[in-house]
Motif scaffolding. Sequence first.
Motif, short mmCIF file in Angstrom:
data_model
loop_
_atom_site.label_atom_id
_atom_site.label_comp_id
_atom_site.label_asym_id
_atom_site.label_seq_id
_atom_site.Cartn_x
_atom_site.Cartn_y
_atom_site.Cartn_z
N LYS A 86 75.22 5.81 15.00
CA LYS A 86 76.26 4.83 15.33
C LYS A 86 77.44 5.06 14.40
O LYS A 86 77.25 5.40 13.23
N ALA A 87 78.65 4.85 14.91
CA ALA A 87 79.84 5.13 14.10
C ALA A 87 81.03 4.35 14.63
O ALA A 87 81.01 3.84 15.76
N HIS A 88 82.04 4.24 13.79
CA HIS A 88 83.36 3.81 14.26
C HIS A 88 84.03 5.02 14.91
O HIS A 88 83.79 6.17 14.49
N PHE A 89 84.87 4.77 15.89
CA PHE A 89 85.62 5.84 16.54
C PHE A 89 87.11 5.51 16.51
O PHE A 89 87.51 4.38 16.84
N LEU A 90 87.92 6.50 16.13
CA LEU A 90 89.38 6.37 16.18
C LEU A 90 89.91 7.57 16.94
O LEU A 90 89.72 8.71 16.53
N GLY A 91 90.56 7.32 18.07
CA GLY A 91 91.07 8.40 18.90
C GLY A 91 92.53 8.24 19.20
O GLY A 91 93.02 7.13 19.43
N TYR A 92 93.23 9.37 19.20
CA TYR A 92 94.67 9.41 19.47
C TYR A 92 94.90 10.19 20.76
O TYR A 92 94.44 11.33 20.90
N GLY A 93 95.61 9.59 21.71
CA GLY A 93 95.93 10.30 22.95
C GLY A 93 94.68 10.75 23.67
O GLY A 93 93.82 9.95 24.04
N LEU A 94 94.54 12.07 23.88
CA LEU A 94 93.36 12.63 24.52
C LEU A 94 92.09 12.19 23.80
O LEU A 94 91.10 11.81 24.44
N VAL A 110 78.81 3.25 19.48
CA VAL A 110 80.14 2.83 19.01
C VAL A 110 80.07 1.45 18.35
O VAL A 110 79.77 0.45 18.99
N GLN A 111 80.39 1.45 17.05
CA GLN A 111 80.43 0.18 16.31
C GLN A 111 81.76 -0.53 16.54
O GLN A 111 81.80 -1.67 16.94
N ARG A 112 82.85 0.18 16.27
CA ARG A 112 84.20 -0.33 16.52
C ARG A 112 85.07 0.80 17.03
O ARG A 112 84.85 1.97 16.68
N LEU A 113 86.08 0.45 17.82
CA LEU A 113 86.86 1.45 18.55
C LEU A 113 88.35 1.23 18.31
O LEU A 113 88.86 0.13 18.54
N VAL A 114 89.04 2.27 17.85
CA VAL A 114 90.49 2.21 17.65
C VAL A 114 91.13 3.24 18.59
O VAL A 114 90.83 4.43 18.51
N LEU A 115 92.01 2.76 19.46
CA LEU A 115 92.68 3.63 20.45
C LEU A 115 94.17 3.62 20.16
O LEU A 115 94.83 2.58 20.23
N VAL A 116 94.72 4.78 19.85
CA VAL A 116 96.12 4.91 19.46
C VAL A 116 96.87 5.71 20.53
O VAL A 116 96.47 6.82 20.88
N SER A 117 97.96 5.14 21.04
CA SER A 117 98.78 5.80 22.06
C SER A 117 97.92 6.22 23.26
O SER A 117 97.98 7.35 23.73
N VAL A 118 97.12 5.30 23.73
CA VAL A 118 96.27 5.50 24.90
C VAL A 118 96.68 4.47 25.94
O VAL A 118 96.89 3.29 25.62
N GLY A 119 96.81 4.90 27.19
CA GLY A 119 97.25 3.99 28.23
C GLY A 119 96.23 3.78 29.32
O GLY A 119 95.03 3.87 29.09
N ASN A 120 96.73 3.54 30.51
CA ASN A 120 95.85 3.22 31.63
C ASN A 120 95.74 4.37 32.62
O ASN A 120 95.32 4.16 33.76
N GLU A 121 96.13 5.59 32.19
CA GLU A 121 96.05 6.76 33.07
C GLU A 121 95.94 8.01 32.22
O GLU A 121 96.21 7.98 31.02
N PRO A 122 95.53 9.15 32.81
CA PRO A 122 95.47 10.40 32.06
C PRO A 122 96.84 10.79 31.49
O PRO A 122 97.87 10.52 32.11
N PHE A 123 96.82 11.43 30.32
CA PHE A 123 98.07 11.83 29.67
C PHE A 123 98.92 12.71 30.57
O PHE A 123 100.14 12.62 30.57
N ASN A 124 98.26 13.57 31.35
CA ASN A 124 98.99 14.48 32.22
C ASN A 124 99.89 13.73 33.20
O ASN A 124 101.02 14.12 33.46
N ASP A 125 99.36 12.63 33.74
CA ASP A 125 100.16 11.82 34.67
C ASP A 125 101.34 11.19 33.96
O ASP A 125 102.46 11.16 34.49
#
Length: 263
Positions: A86-94, A110-125
């Motif tokens: 188990k771990a914390h996760f921090l992800g940027y973009g992809l 997943v203990q806690r989740l940090v999402l940076v510059s992530v939206g509601n669709e794939p980055f490509n779109d």
Amino acid sequence: MNIVISEKDTAIYYELSGRGYPLVLLHGQYMNSTMFDTFDQEFGEDYQLIKIDLRGHGYSDKPLHINLDDYISDVLSVLDELYVKKAHFLGYGLGGMVAQAIAIRYPHLVQRLVLVSVGNEPFNDSEERFHLEFANLLRTMKQKDQDKLLAQYMYHDRKTVERWKRRLKDTETTMTNLERKAVNYSTEDVDLLSQSHLISAPALVVSGEHDHIIRPDHGRTLSEKIPNATYMLFENSGHAPMIEEKDRFVQNVKIFLAPELDI
């Protein structure tokens, strides 16, 4: 070098630093694990930092066909190698999309989740829409001038971002066109928004107000779909809030992650 063999016999590179509760750091598209080196001092005293080069990036293998399941297997392979349950996760973009998918499919990890510059669709779109917005100008410009124009609408503090980027390992310019294409289409038609209600871990979603690629309303929409999510808008940032407002970012992430063992 730390290497683990993931699905499809793909070699995945990872780095370890710091000590304490595990914090998995997942980079953005066309970036690599060195994007997080700037946080070694701030987070390394309290957390074991697990920085992973997803396939197609950094020092990991670059196959010609990649999908979201492949990225997930890369992360799970590293965690298995390290006996992390188990771990914390921090992800940027992809990397945020990958962390989000893991939180959906493997909530026990997943203990806690940090999402940076992530939206509601794939980055490509999002990137395609961003480029179409400036298509009339871009078609008459050289590549270098195009990059400068787009940077004005990606970042708010461009000088700080440029200094940060110069410190990263350059593992992108040696990629072939086919390798780049594999990364480009790796998240095509992926829909995580409709499944985000399955995320049980507390989540922090961070957006930059001046980000024209992953617009703030996209990040807010995502946060509203996650049951236990907090949304944070960085008013003086664009697509890299963790760099453009680093002190504020570090402070708030530390507060968010503080209850490390609230199982």
